[in-house]
Design a protein around this motif. Sequence first.
Motif, mmCIF file in Angstrom:
data_model
loop_
_atom_site.group_PDB
_atom_site.id
_atom_site.type_symbol
_atom_site.label_atom_id
_atom_site.label_comp_id
_atom_site.label_asym_id
_atom_site.label_seq_id
_atom_site.Cartn_x
_atom_site.Cartn_y
_atom_site.Cartn_z
ATOM 1 N N ARG A 109 -2.352 5.114 -14.730
ATOM 2 C CA ARG A 109 -1.663 6.344 -15.139
ATOM 3 C C ARG A 109 -1.052 6.208 -16.545
ATOM 4 N N HIS A 110 -1.344 5.107 -17.226
ATOM 5 C CA HIS A 110 -0.843 4.840 -18.577
ATOM 6 C C HIS A 110 0.678 4.728 -18.623
ATOM 7 N N ALA A 111 1.249 4.219 -17.532
ATOM 8 C CA ALA A 111 2.689 3.982 -17.494
ATOM 9 C C ALA A 111 3.031 2.725 -18.288
ATOM 10 N N ASP A 112 4.279 2.633 -18.720
ATOM 11 C CA ASP A 112 4.808 1.440 -19.380
ATOM 12 C C ASP A 112 5.281 0.495 -18.281
ATOM 13 N N GLY A 127 -8.629 -1.899 -17.244
ATOM 14 C CA GLY A 127 -7.346 -1.380 -17.694
ATOM 15 C C GLY A 127 -6.788 -2.127 -18.888
ATOM 16 N N ARG A 128 -5.677 -1.617 -19.389
ATOM 17 C CA ARG A 128 -4.946 -2.299 -20.446
ATOM 18 C C ARG A 128 -4.210 -3.494 -19.855
ATOM 19 N N ALA A 129 -3.972 -4.502 -20.659
ATOM 20 C CA ALA A 129 -3.239 -5.675 -20.188
ATOM 21 C C ALA A 129 -1.852 -5.264 -19.697
ATOM 22 N N ILE A 130 -1.449 -5.813 -18.561
ATOM 23 C CA ILE A 130 -0.121 -5.553 -18.011
ATOM 24 C C ILE A 130 0.778 -6.744 -18.357
ATOM 25 N N PRO A 131 1.862 -6.531 -19.093
ATOM 26 C CA PRO A 131 2.778 -7.639 -19.371
ATOM 27 C C PRO A 131 3.282 -8.257 -18.067
ATOM 28 N N PHE A 132 3.294 -9.575 -18.023
ATOM 29 C CA PHE A 132 3.709 -10.283 -16.808
ATOM 30 C C PHE A 132 4.672 -11.404 -17.199
ATOM 31 N N ILE A 180 -0.137 -9.382 -5.666
ATOM 32 C CA ILE A 180 -1.421 -8.982 -6.248
ATOM 33 C C ILE A 180 -1.234 -7.885 -7.298
ATOM 34 N N GLY A 181 -0.166 -7.078 -7.164
ATOM 35 C CA GLY A 181 0.144 -6.086 -8.190
ATOM 36 C C GLY A 181 -0.556 -4.754 -8.020
ATOM 37 N N LEU A 182 -0.802 -4.337 -6.783
ATOM 38 C CA LEU A 182 -1.512 -3.076 -6.563
ATOM 39 C C LEU A 182 -0.763 -1.888 -7.170
ATOM 40 N N ALA A 183 0.542 -1.821 -6.970
ATOM 41 C CA ALA A 183 1.311 -0.706 -7.530
ATOM 42 C C ALA A 183 1.269 -0.724 -9.055
ATOM 43 N N SER A 184 1.339 -1.911 -9.642
ATOM 44 C CA SER A 184 1.250 -2.018 -11.099
ATOM 45 C C SER A 184 -0.106 -1.543 -11.600
ATOM 46 N N LEU A 185 -1.151 -1.845 -10.862
ATOM 47 C CA LEU A 185 -2.497 -1.411 -11.251
ATOM 48 C C LEU A 185 -2.617 0.110 -11.199
ATOM 49 N N VAL A 186 -2.030 0.718 -10.180
ATOM 50 C CA VAL A 186 -2.033 2.183 -10.085
ATOM 51 C C VAL A 186 -1.283 2.790 -11.263
ATOM 52 N N LEU A 187 -0.096 2.259 -11.555
ATOM 53 C CA LEU A 187 0.697 2.778 -12.666
ATOM 54 C C LEU A 187 0.019 2.524 -13.998
ATOM 55 N N ASN A 188 -0.655 1.402 -14.129
ATOM 56 C CA ASN A 188 -1.385 1.107 -15.357
ATOM 57 C C ASN A 188 -2.494 2.120 -15.585
ATOM 58 N N GLN A 219 0.829 -1.210 0.000
ATOM 59 C CA GLN A 219 0.000 0.000 0.000
ATOM 60 C C GLN A 219 0.862 1.258 0.000
ATOM 61 N N VAL A 220 1.933 1.250 0.786
ATOM 62 C CA VAL A 220 2.829 2.415 0.823
ATOM 63 C C VAL A 220 3.456 2.635 -0.545
ATOM 64 N N LEU A 221 3.939 1.566 -1.181
ATOM 65 C CA LEU A 221 4.530 1.695 -2.512
ATOM 66 C C LEU A 221 3.506 2.221 -3.512
ATOM 67 N N SER A 222 2.294 1.707 -3.452
ATOM 68 C CA SER A 222 1.254 2.112 -4.397
ATOM 69 C C SER A 222 0.916 3.579 -4.246
ATOM 70 N N HIS A 223 0.812 4.056 -3.023
ATOM 71 C CA HIS A 223 0.546 5.484 -2.805
ATOM 72 C C HIS A 223 1.731 6.328 -3.271
ATOM 73 N N HIS A 224 2.941 5.822 -3.089
ATOM 74 C CA HIS A 224 4.130 6.534 -3.558
ATOM 75 C C HIS A 224 4.127 6.641 -5.083
ATOM 76 N N MET A 225 3.662 5.584 -5.744
ATOM 77 C CA MET A 225 3.630 5.568 -7.206
ATOM 78 C C MET A 225 2.453 6.375 -7.771
ATOM 79 N N ALA A 226 1.472 6.697 -6.943
ATOM 80 C CA ALA A 226 0.279 7.401 -7.427
ATOM 81 C C ALA A 226 0.608 8.784 -7.965
ATOM 82 N N ASP A 227 1.684 9.403 -7.438
ATOM 83 C CA ASP A 227 2.069 10.721 -7.953
ATOM 84 C C ASP A 227 3.572 10.793 -8.255
ATOM 85 N N TYR A 228 4.203 9.649 -8.417
ATOM 86 C CA TYR A 228 5.615 9.598 -8.772
ATOM 87 C C TYR A 228 5.797 10.096 -10.208
#
Length: 219
Positions: free
Chosen positions: A90-93, A116-121, A80-88, A57-66
């Motif tokens: 935001r249309h991040a690569d 969202g768009r598919a996240i490569p895994f 679970i990929g919460l940070a990836s979902l947040v970045l996705n 959760q801390v990482l995800s909030h950090h990435m929300a406005d990184y």
Amino acid sequence: MALLRVRYQTHEFGDLDIHVRTLRDNQEFEDIDGEAEKLGISSATWPLFGIVWPSSQVLSHHMADYKIGNKRILEVGCGIGLASLVLNHRHADITATDYHPESENFLKQNVDLNHGRAIPFVRTGWADAETNLGLFDLIIGSDLLYEQEHADLLSQFIEQHAKPVCDVVLVDPGRGNHAKFSKRMVALGYEHTQHKPIHTEFLLAPFDGQILSYCRTNS
């Protein structure tokens, strides 16, 4: 055998809601074909990927406005990929990795939950010689250093996938293993800073960990 039980949660990031399907708790277990057992994942550690932990959760909030810019980003040990979902959102690569055989399935379902768009895994271990992941500008992760030997394995994995100019952001809950890891990263040419997260009101309990930041500006 009882069916695997799951739950649905919503995590708020300002005006953004991210919905996740997780395991109901850390007592769930299902390894019908023995795939996890073959990978060395015990019944005790099997559920750990499927819980949203405070560090995540801390990482995800950090990435929300990184400041992501046009960075190619890798989440290591995504669970679970919460940070990836947040970045996705935001249309991040963003590309996600984890060793657990069920992470990809949960991530795909959570991407669908958030439209969202598919996240490569890529399912990979830190000791894998070749992953075909390529190189990244930013590498992130949370609660990765839970064993002493992980400092060497993780730093080597990061070096395998880091561009000559690269940032690394890890959230460590305070397991006592990050000093060794930081020494490895400094030896690889990174500058290191760390700080406690300022806003953690989204957590149910005080957070004793740190946000670890590593920056390499040239090769």
